[in-house]
Design a protein around this motif. Sequence first.
Motif, PDB file in Angstrom:
ATOM      1  N   SER B  34       7.083 -11.822  12.947  1.00 22.27           N
ATOM      2  CA  SER B  34       6.344 -12.918  13.579  1.00 22.27           C
ATOM      3  C   SER B  34       4.853 -12.670  13.612  1.00 22.27           C
ATOM      4  CB  SER B  34       6.832 -13.125  15.011  1.00 22.27           C
ATOM      5  OG  SER B  34       8.218 -13.183  15.032  1.00 22.27           O
ATOM      6  N   SER B  35       4.418 -11.463  13.341  1.00 17.00           N
ATOM      7  CA  SER B  35       2.978 -11.215  13.347  1.00 17.00           C
ATOM      8  C   SER B  35       2.632 -10.318  12.176  1.00 17.00           C
ATOM      9  CB  SER B  35       2.535 -10.573  14.657  1.00 17.00           C
ATOM     10  OG  SER B  35       3.129  -9.315  14.797  1.00 17.00           O
ATOM     11  N   MET B  36       2.666 -10.906  11.010  1.00 18.29           N
ATOM     12  CA  MET B  36       2.322 -10.125   9.821  1.00 18.29           C
ATOM     13  C   MET B  36       0.847 -10.268   9.566  1.00 18.29           C
ATOM     14  SD  MET B  36       5.243 -10.017   7.117  1.00 18.29           S
ATOM     15  CE  MET B  36       5.367 -11.707   6.749  1.00 18.29           C
ATOM     16  N   TRP B  37       0.143  -9.178   9.730  1.00 15.95           N
ATOM     17  CA  TRP B  37      -1.307  -9.236   9.552  1.00 15.95           C
ATOM     18  C   TRP B  37      -1.666  -8.768   8.160  1.00 15.95           C
ATOM     19  CZ3 TRP B  37      -3.397  -6.917  14.763  1.00 15.95           C
ATOM     20  CH2 TRP B  37      -3.121  -7.824  15.783  1.00 15.95           C
ATOM     21  N   PRO B  38      -2.225  -9.651   7.363  1.00 19.50           N
ATOM     22  CA  PRO B  38      -2.617  -9.234   6.017  1.00 19.50           C
ATOM     23  C   PRO B  38      -4.009  -8.623   6.015  1.00 19.50           C
ATOM     24  CG  PRO B  38      -2.926 -11.565   6.219  1.00 19.50           C
ATOM     25  CD  PRO B  38      -2.464 -11.086   7.557  1.00 19.50           C
ATOM     26  N   LEU B  39      -4.282  -7.914   4.958  1.00 14.70           N
ATOM     27  CA  LEU B  39      -5.593  -7.334   4.753  1.00 14.70           C
ATOM     28  C   LEU B  39      -6.499  -8.407   4.152  1.00 14.70           C
ATOM     29  CD1 LEU B  39      -7.174  -4.648   4.623  1.00 14.70           C
ATOM     30  CD2 LEU B  39      -6.188  -4.292   2.393  1.00 14.70           C
ATOM     31  N   THR B  40      -7.726  -8.514   4.646  1.00 14.57           N
ATOM     32  CA  THR B  40      -8.694  -9.421   4.017  1.00 14.57           C
ATOM     33  C   THR B  40      -9.121  -8.782   2.716  1.00 14.57           C
ATOM     34  OG1 THR B  40      -9.507  -9.800   6.226  1.00 14.57           O
ATOM     35  CG2 THR B  40     -10.756 -10.770   4.461  1.00 14.57           C
ATOM     36  N   PHE B  41      -8.514  -9.180   1.661  1.00 17.07           N
ATOM     37  CA  PHE B  41      -8.708  -8.452   0.416  1.00 17.07           C
ATOM     38  C   PHE B  41      -8.479  -9.391  -0.742  1.00 17.07           C
ATOM     39  CE2 PHE B  41      -6.679  -5.397  -2.690  1.00 17.07           C
ATOM     40  CZ  PHE B  41      -7.879  -4.903  -3.127  1.00 17.07           C
ATOM     41  N   GLY B  42      -9.575  -9.856  -1.334  1.00 14.15           N
ATOM     42  CA  GLY B  42      -9.440 -10.774  -2.452  1.00 14.15           C
ATOM     43  C   GLY B  42      -9.957 -10.132  -3.708  1.00 14.15           C
ATOM     44  N   LEU B  43      -9.290 -10.372  -4.808  1.00 11.93           N
ATOM     45  CA  LEU B  43      -9.752  -9.805  -6.064  1.00 11.93           C
ATOM     46  C   LEU B  43     -10.431 -10.854  -6.921  1.00 11.93           C
ATOM     47  CD1 LEU B  43      -6.708  -7.557  -6.906  1.00 11.93           C
ATOM     48  CD2 LEU B  43      -8.994  -6.783  -6.401  1.00 11.93           C
ATOM     49  N   ALA B  44      -9.772 -11.981  -7.119  1.00  7.49           N
ATOM     50  CA  ALA B  44     -10.327 -12.964  -8.052  1.00  7.49           C
ATOM     51  C   ALA B  44      -9.995 -14.376  -7.568  1.00  7.49           C
ATOM     52  CB  ALA B  44      -9.814 -12.707  -9.458  1.00  7.49           C
ATOM     53  N   THR B  70      -9.613  -4.340   8.059  1.00  3.69           N
ATOM     54  CA  THR B  70      -9.382  -2.937   7.717  1.00  3.69           C
ATOM     55  C   THR B  70      -7.917  -2.677   7.399  1.00  3.69           C
ATOM     56  OG1 THR B  70      -9.216  -0.755   8.711  1.00  3.69           O
ATOM     57  CG2 THR B  70      -9.501  -2.562  10.205  1.00  3.69           C
ATOM     58  N   PRO B  71      -7.637  -1.856   6.408  1.00  3.08           N
ATOM     59  CA  PRO B  71      -6.242  -1.566   6.068  1.00  3.08           C
ATOM     60  C   PRO B  71      -5.485  -0.851   7.188  1.00  3.08           C
ATOM     61  CG  PRO B  71      -7.752  -0.248   4.736  1.00  3.08           C
ATOM     62  CD  PRO B  71      -8.570  -1.251   5.458  1.00  3.08           C
ATOM     63  N   ARG B  72      -6.215  -0.199   8.103  1.00  2.00           N
ATOM     64  CA  ARG B  72      -5.537   0.534   9.185  1.00  2.00           C
ATOM     65  C   ARG B  72      -4.794  -0.398  10.120  1.00  2.00           C
ATOM     66  NH1 ARG B  72      -5.997   5.594   7.135  1.00  2.00           N
ATOM     67  NH2 ARG B  72      -8.140   6.098   6.662  1.00  2.00           N
ATOM     68  N   GLN B  73      -5.177  -1.668  10.157  1.00  2.00           N
ATOM     69  CA  GLN B  73      -4.536  -2.614  11.072  1.00  2.00           C
ATOM     70  C   GLN B  73      -3.621  -3.582  10.333  1.00  2.00           C
ATOM     71  OE1 GLN B  73      -7.926  -4.496  12.824  1.00  2.00           O
ATOM     72  NE2 GLN B  73      -8.416  -2.749  14.116  1.00  2.00           N
ATOM     73  N   ALA B  74      -3.486  -3.412   9.037  1.00  2.00           N
ATOM     74  CA  ALA B  74      -2.791  -4.437   8.257  1.00  2.00           C
ATOM     75  C   ALA B  74      -1.344  -4.054   8.013  1.00  2.00           C
ATOM     76  CB  ALA B  74      -3.513  -4.649   6.938  1.00  2.00           C
ATOM     77  N   ASP B  75      -0.486  -5.075   7.945  1.00  2.00           N
ATOM     78  CA  ASP B  75       0.930  -4.870   7.626  1.00  2.00           C
ATOM     79  C   ASP B  75       1.235  -5.240   6.190  1.00  2.00           C
ATOM     80  OD1 ASP B  75       1.630  -4.386  10.393  1.00  2.00           O
ATOM     81  OD2 ASP B  75       1.216  -6.512  10.673  1.00  2.00           O
ATOM     82  N   GLN B  97      -3.861   3.783   2.848  1.00  2.00           N
ATOM     83  CA  GLN B  97      -4.477   3.742   4.177  1.00  2.00           C
ATOM     84  C   GLN B  97      -3.726   2.819   5.134  1.00  2.00           C
ATOM     85  OE1 GLN B  97      -8.491   2.557   3.393  1.00  2.00           O
ATOM     86  NE2 GLN B  97      -9.126   4.600   2.794  1.00  2.00           N
ATOM     87  N   MET B  98      -2.874   1.952   4.600  1.00  2.00           N
ATOM     88  CA  MET B  98      -2.148   1.044   5.487  1.00  2.00           C
ATOM     89  C   MET B  98      -1.035   1.801   6.185  1.00  2.00           C
ATOM     90  SD  MET B  98      -1.972  -2.247   2.988  1.00  2.00           S
ATOM     91  CE  MET B  98      -0.634  -3.062   3.832  1.00  2.00           C
ATOM     92  N   PRO B  99      -0.810   1.516   7.484  1.00  2.00           N
ATOM     93  CA  PRO B  99       0.271   2.200   8.193  1.00  2.00           C
ATOM     94  C   PRO B  99       1.635   1.622   7.803  1.00  2.00           C
ATOM     95  CG  PRO B  99      -0.793   0.655   9.656  1.00  2.00           C
ATOM     96  CD  PRO B  99      -1.549   0.599   8.367  1.00  2.00           C
ATOM     97  N   GLU B 100       2.656   2.447   7.850  1.00  2.00           N
ATOM     98  CA  GLU B 100       4.024   1.984   7.591  1.00  2.00           C
ATOM     99  C   GLU B 100       4.512   1.176   8.778  1.00  2.00           C
ATOM    100  OE1 GLU B 100       5.917   2.239   5.034  1.00  2.00           O
ATOM    101  OE2 GLU B 100       5.137   3.866   3.813  1.00  2.00           O
TER     102      GLU B 100
END
Lengths: 377, 181
Positions: B34-44, B70-75, B97-100
């Motif tokens: 219910s709370s999937m936080w993505p990384l702000t990360f765009g390539l193209a 930040t990847p540390r907070q992303a799922d 860097q992303m947590p499991e």
Amino acid sequence: MTDKTSAALKADQMFINFGPQHPSTHGVLRIALTVEGEVVVKAAPDVGYLHRGMEKLFEARTYSQALILTDRLDYISAMHNNLAYCLAVERLAGVQVPLRAEYLRVLTAELNRIASHLVFFGTFAVDMGAFTPFLYAFREREMILDLFEMLCGGRLLYSYVRVGGVSADLPAGWTEKCREFIAFFKPRLKDYDTLLSTNPIFKSRTDGVGLISAAQALSWGLSGPNLRASGPDYDVRKAEPYCVYDKLNFKVPVARTGSCWDRYYCRMLEMGQSAEIALQCLDALAAPELAPEIMTKGVPKMLKPAAGQAYAHVEASRGDLGFYAVSDGSLSPYRMHVRGPSFLNVAILQEILTGCKIADVVAILGSLDIVLGEVDR
Amino acid sequence: MGIVLDNLPKIEALPGGSIALATSDFLINWSRNSSMWPLTFGLACCAIEMMAAYASRFDFERMGVFPRPTPRQADVMFVAGTVAKKMADPIIRIYKQMPEPKFVIAMGGCANCGGPFYDSYAVVKGVDKIIPVDVYLPGCPPRPEALMYAVIKLQEKIRKMKVKNYHGATALQETGARKLS
């Protein structure tokens, strides 16, 4: 700050790696920053994180296949890429374009310019710490994307402009919807001014920051709003009119100081002018002598231009976008070179970031409005 | 997504109120999806459609998808765009860097298999060559609705996860398929 503390800070140099994964780099740009306290002493932009070998791929595609690659260069204003590529290939192969298709090209290009500047407006505001303008900008942008979707089925990458014309004529009801949008959009520009342009926090973060002199802008080869914000009045649409720009009545906004705010405001004024151009195109398209006809008249699917070379450039959302095509008489280009405005705009960073405060790095980078797809190609 | 009470494994009416009984698997998976936080990360190019998904019309936040810088907070990581060879190393570093537990959605043709750049010398032909992928989303670029569908598919996958063999990964890792090369 006393002299003593600033001297103590000056002793310490720190290296900061900005990007390639950073929310404010607008893609995958990396800037290697060396800072002394708050002041940047050295900035080295490192590009190539999105290098896709585009220019080489052109050589392995036929002329009509290569069109879809141009979409993916500057993906925020794909229409201009299509247009510049097609103009170059048409010049190479000596293809004539129906007048109606010329108007359609200008109309869609200007709508795309609005959509592209709206993305700039939204993301620049987010960079400066204001989130709300992003939501307004994308609300209006979705309306333009709806129009494009009606026209060619694509939301982001269109391949609408084809060699010899465009892929389709306007569908039924499109003109009314477009007029509706422009009527809705024009008053919104005033909203944006009250929301962001005159906001004191926003102004203090951008006005007088990241100054680029006219001489600097010219020597680094800037183009588009970034150049015009510094003073030189150069716009390809006026200097070397292509399509039907010489028949249209519009102004090119020019500023003088070359600050971040000037670059921002030049784009805001350009949106208003683009809306005017779009209206003039709609009026022209309604004329009886421009009745619909086949949109790509007499152009073979497999183009085989005679050996030679051609260059064509257009005023894209980010500046002067050129395509240089060389043919050896075969089905695919012998060489295709892209003169991307973003690539030249990003180069000036190493000069203007030096000596600025670290908090201004994001403001300056955002105000240049680069697209990494075009920088790295 | 919100919770539908009918889907709870067991609801018992007790004197003075009702009590919901659920397995720990259910509760953990429910809170996780219910709370999937993505990384702000765009390539193209796909990143622009990803931005559109966060913006006014599509409003991704109603699904609990809220971008983190930040990847540390992303799922979950949306690999939105072409993976150039120069970018491959940073992507692996960000992934580590992303947590499991962490998940990856390969958005668009380029991230799936190279897409229009299938014959380019500079492109990694699919991000699954360098990091494990949970959902493949085709399209060039996929529409924001398609990205939402991919997230719904990922939520379905998360609902099947078990705590018992849990080392912070989905079922695939237990068979060794998720090991980084």
